[in-house]
Design an enzyme around this catalytic site. Structure first.
Site, short mmCIF file in Angstrom:
data_model
loop_
_atom_site.label_atom_id
_atom_site.label_comp_id
_atom_site.label_asym_id
_atom_site.label_seq_id
_atom_site.Cartn_x
_atom_site.Cartn_y
_atom_site.Cartn_z
N ASP A 309 31.13 39.77 39.88
CA ASP A 309 32.52 39.34 39.89
C ASP A 309 32.69 38.35 41.04
O ASP A 309 31.78 38.10 41.83
CB ASP A 309 33.46 40.56 40.00
CG ASP A 309 34.82 40.26 39.41
OD1 ASP A 309 35.49 41.20 38.91
OD2 ASP A 309 35.24 39.09 39.40
N GLU A 501 45.54 42.05 38.80
CA GLU A 501 44.60 42.76 39.65
C GLU A 501 45.30 43.61 40.72
O GLU A 501 46.36 44.19 40.45
CB GLU A 501 43.61 41.75 40.26
CG GLU A 501 42.85 40.96 39.19
CD GLU A 501 41.71 40.14 39.72
OE1 GLU A 501 41.53 39.00 39.28
OE2 GLU A 501 40.95 40.64 40.57
#
Ligand code: GLC
Length: 613
Positions: A309, A501
């Site tokens: 990521d 997020e």
């Protein structure tokens, strides 16, 4: 479990020939994925970069499908001009349609699709999304998220399909099939990235170390969100308390809850998995050799490649980048998302191999996996997609599909006196709430920008417009609920602020005071009050609920708000059911055996007309 190898003999021979021809530096280049705003012109060619990505909001200017196709095409062309001409894979987050691009079809977020329980619908959405993504020359989508949100205070709850492993597995498999279409080497096929491996949604409150309040001035990623002074307020409300934290669960739970969707997606042919920022019992996933290599690649037989990521490997050993790189690659990361300092990564990886901290065999295994995916996708044969595909971007057929998904995703949770569906001859309807006429509120995060926004951020139909089209001349609107007349029915639309997020982690899941005031005003002026909630997760509404005659969870429906109108006016039945538990109080978060639900996973009142009606 062994998966059949995705390549035939010819494909494997091509991969092995390239591996023999590539220099160590070129191999390191293939393992590198910078963000498009960092890549200097010519570097894709010079460094033989394997991939470039657009992060949330990594858009060209102007932000149009055509400009996207031109932008991506330039990188693809540069790759073909590199010494060995290995094609580049461009990656985006098209998590609910090609959502960075203005003018595309924005589908409901995954939590809404979970409420439909309709695998065929999800497959068709995957196919439509692939067509719109491929139209812009992009062949890699960082989706589906198969996150299983345990604590609904998590800002990524809406990116997952729900809390039932079986349902999530079915929908993930369907979405992968949709992205594939007829065959992976069809130029409209798009590589899925099943994410975030593993147990990203099971972290404990307060366990995230993502944000250092004392180092915000050097946090380039958070700067992208351009949160300004509101950021400190969000931190006080709980932002970044869960996301990227530590999942403190035993292996039996990890295997039972979080592994099935990966197994299902791999069996459906997925050739990419994204590692999670989070940790498992204190060990960062990006350095977890047992899970990334022994379990994912060994036990599940995964033949594809693992991508890190965003800057995630830097978190392994802050300040010791050499160890970050060596440990991540040795754990099983094959391609590294290096949004900014990509040459530093390449140099560090080459040095790690030269000093023996990373073996040549590990490098060859990583590059073999990357090249396998590129051969399977047919990138060596058809390096660019057909520009005629641009005609399907945001097309009527895809918008009709999105409208169908909205209809099937609505969950009716209260309906006193059967106030819903409204009768066609209701004289006048009051629609209230600023969220009723706010495309940004109905799309949520990951839309045009990373965090999403408010207002007309992209073409679509607001819920208000849906009612105005369906009941011409019979709809009055009030953003704040201040009206003089009385109405037989008021439809009040309320919403969460868009977020993405960890920015969306919240200690309290409740409606804000301004919307509660609007609801109180509408209550006073209407005989029957219908509340429609636009949110990425359940909110705690136990105390307010008795004041509402009907309550509909509409999640984050995307651009086709008239799907809400269709069902509230009885042109389609309510069929949606909750894919997550709906907690009764904040004390019931996170879920435990003692938690009390207002409604259980699976709840939902259906209004399918039977023959007896
Ligand atoms: C983000 C997210 C991941 C996304 C990636 C690229 O930080 O964690 O889901 O695919 O970066 O935008």
């Amino acid at each position: 479990m062994t998966q059949p190898h995705p390549l035939n003999e010819e494909g494997r021979a091509l991969v092995e020939r390239l591996l023999r021809d590539m220099t160590l530096s070129e191999k390191a280049g293939q393992m590198t994925q910078p963000e498009k705003n960092s890549v200097k012109q010519g570097d894709v060619t010079r460094l033989s970069l394997g991939s470039v990505l657009s992060g949330g909001g990594g858009n060209p200017d102007p932000n149009t499908p055509h400009a996207w196709r031109e932008m991506v095409g330039a990188y693809l062309h540069e790759a073909r001009s590199s010494r060995l001409g290995i094609p580049l894979l461009y990656g985006v987050d098209a998590v609910h349609g090609h959502n960075n691009v203005v003018g595309t079809t924005i589908f409901p977020h995954n939590i809404a699709l979970g409420a439909t329980r309709d695998a065929d619908l999800v497959r068709r959405i995957g196919r439509a999304t692939a067509l719109e993504v491929a139209a812009t020359n992009v062949r890699w989508n960082f989706a589906p998220a198969v996150s299983m949100p345990h604590d609904l205070r998590w800002g990524r709850t809406y990116e997952g399909y729900g809390q039932d492993p079986q349902l999530v597995s079915e929908l993930a498999s369907a979405y992968v099939q949709g992205l594939r279409g007829a065959a992976w080497n069809d130029p409209t096929a798009v590589l899925p990235s099943v994410k975030h491996f593993i147990a990203d949604g099971h972290t404990s409150w307060g366990s995230s170390t993502r944000v250092d309040r004392n180092a915000l001035d050097v946090d380039r990623t958070l700067a992208i969100a351009q949160m300004g002074e509101g950021f400190m307020e969000l931190l006080d409300q709980g932002a970044w308390q869960l996301d990227q934290g530590d999942s403190r669960i035993d292996e039996a739970t990890l295997r039972a809850v979080h592994l099935p969707p990966y197994r299902a997606a791999i069996e459906a042919g997925a050739l990419n998995v994204m590692a999670s920022f989070s940790s498992w019992n204190g060990l960062k996933m990006h350095g977890h050799r047992y899970l990334l290599t022994d379990v994912l690649k060994g036990e599940l037989g995964f033949e594809g490649f693992v991508v890190s990521d965003w800057e995630a490997i830097d978190q392994l050993h802050p300040g010791d980048y050499h160890r970050c790189v060596a440990d991540a690659i040795n754990a099983g990361v094959d391609m590294v998302m290096v949004p900014f300092d990509y040459e530093k990564f390449i140099g560090t990886l080459v040095a790690a191999v030269q000093c023996g901290d990373v073996t040549q065999e590990r490098i060859d295994d990583a590059v073999r996996r990357i090249l396998t995916a590129k051969v399977v996708l047919g990138l060596f044969d058809i390096p660019e997609t057909d520009p005629a595909l641009l005609n399907v971007v945001g097309c009527a057929e895809h918008r009709a599909l999105a409208r169908e998904a909205v209809r099937k995703s609505l969950v009716l949770l209260r309906n006193e006196g059967n106030v819903l569906p409204l009768s066609d001859n209701t004289p006048t309807v009051l629609v209230a709430g600023s969220a009723a006429d706010d495309m940004g509120a109905q799309c949520g995060g990951w839309t045009i920008t990373w965090m999403g926004g408010h207002g007309p951020i992209t073409p679509g139909t607001s819920i208000l417009e849906g009612f105005q089209r369906a009941l011409p001349g019979r709809v009055n609107y009030s953003a704040d609920g201040q009206v003089d007349a009385r109405y037989p029915v008021g439809i009040a639309v309320v919403a969460e602020e868009p977020y993405a997020e960890g920015m969306g982690d919240r200690a309290e899941l409740r409606l804000d005071a301004q919307q509660l005031r609007m609801l109180a005003r509408v209550r006073e002026q209407c005989d029957r009050l219908v509340v429609v909630l636009l949110s990425g997760r359940p909110l705690i509404i136990t105390d307010e609920l008795p004041q509402w005659d009907a309550f509909v969870a509409a999640w984050l429906p995307g651009t086709e708000g008239d799907g809400v109108t269709d069902v509230l006016l009885g042109r389609a039945p309510f069929t949606g059911t909750l894919s997550v538990d709906w907690p009764r109080t904040h004390a019931d978060l996170p879920r435990t055996d003692a938690s009390a639900s207002l409604w259980d996973l699976g709840a939902g009142i259906t209004t399918v007309r039977t023959a007896a009606d």
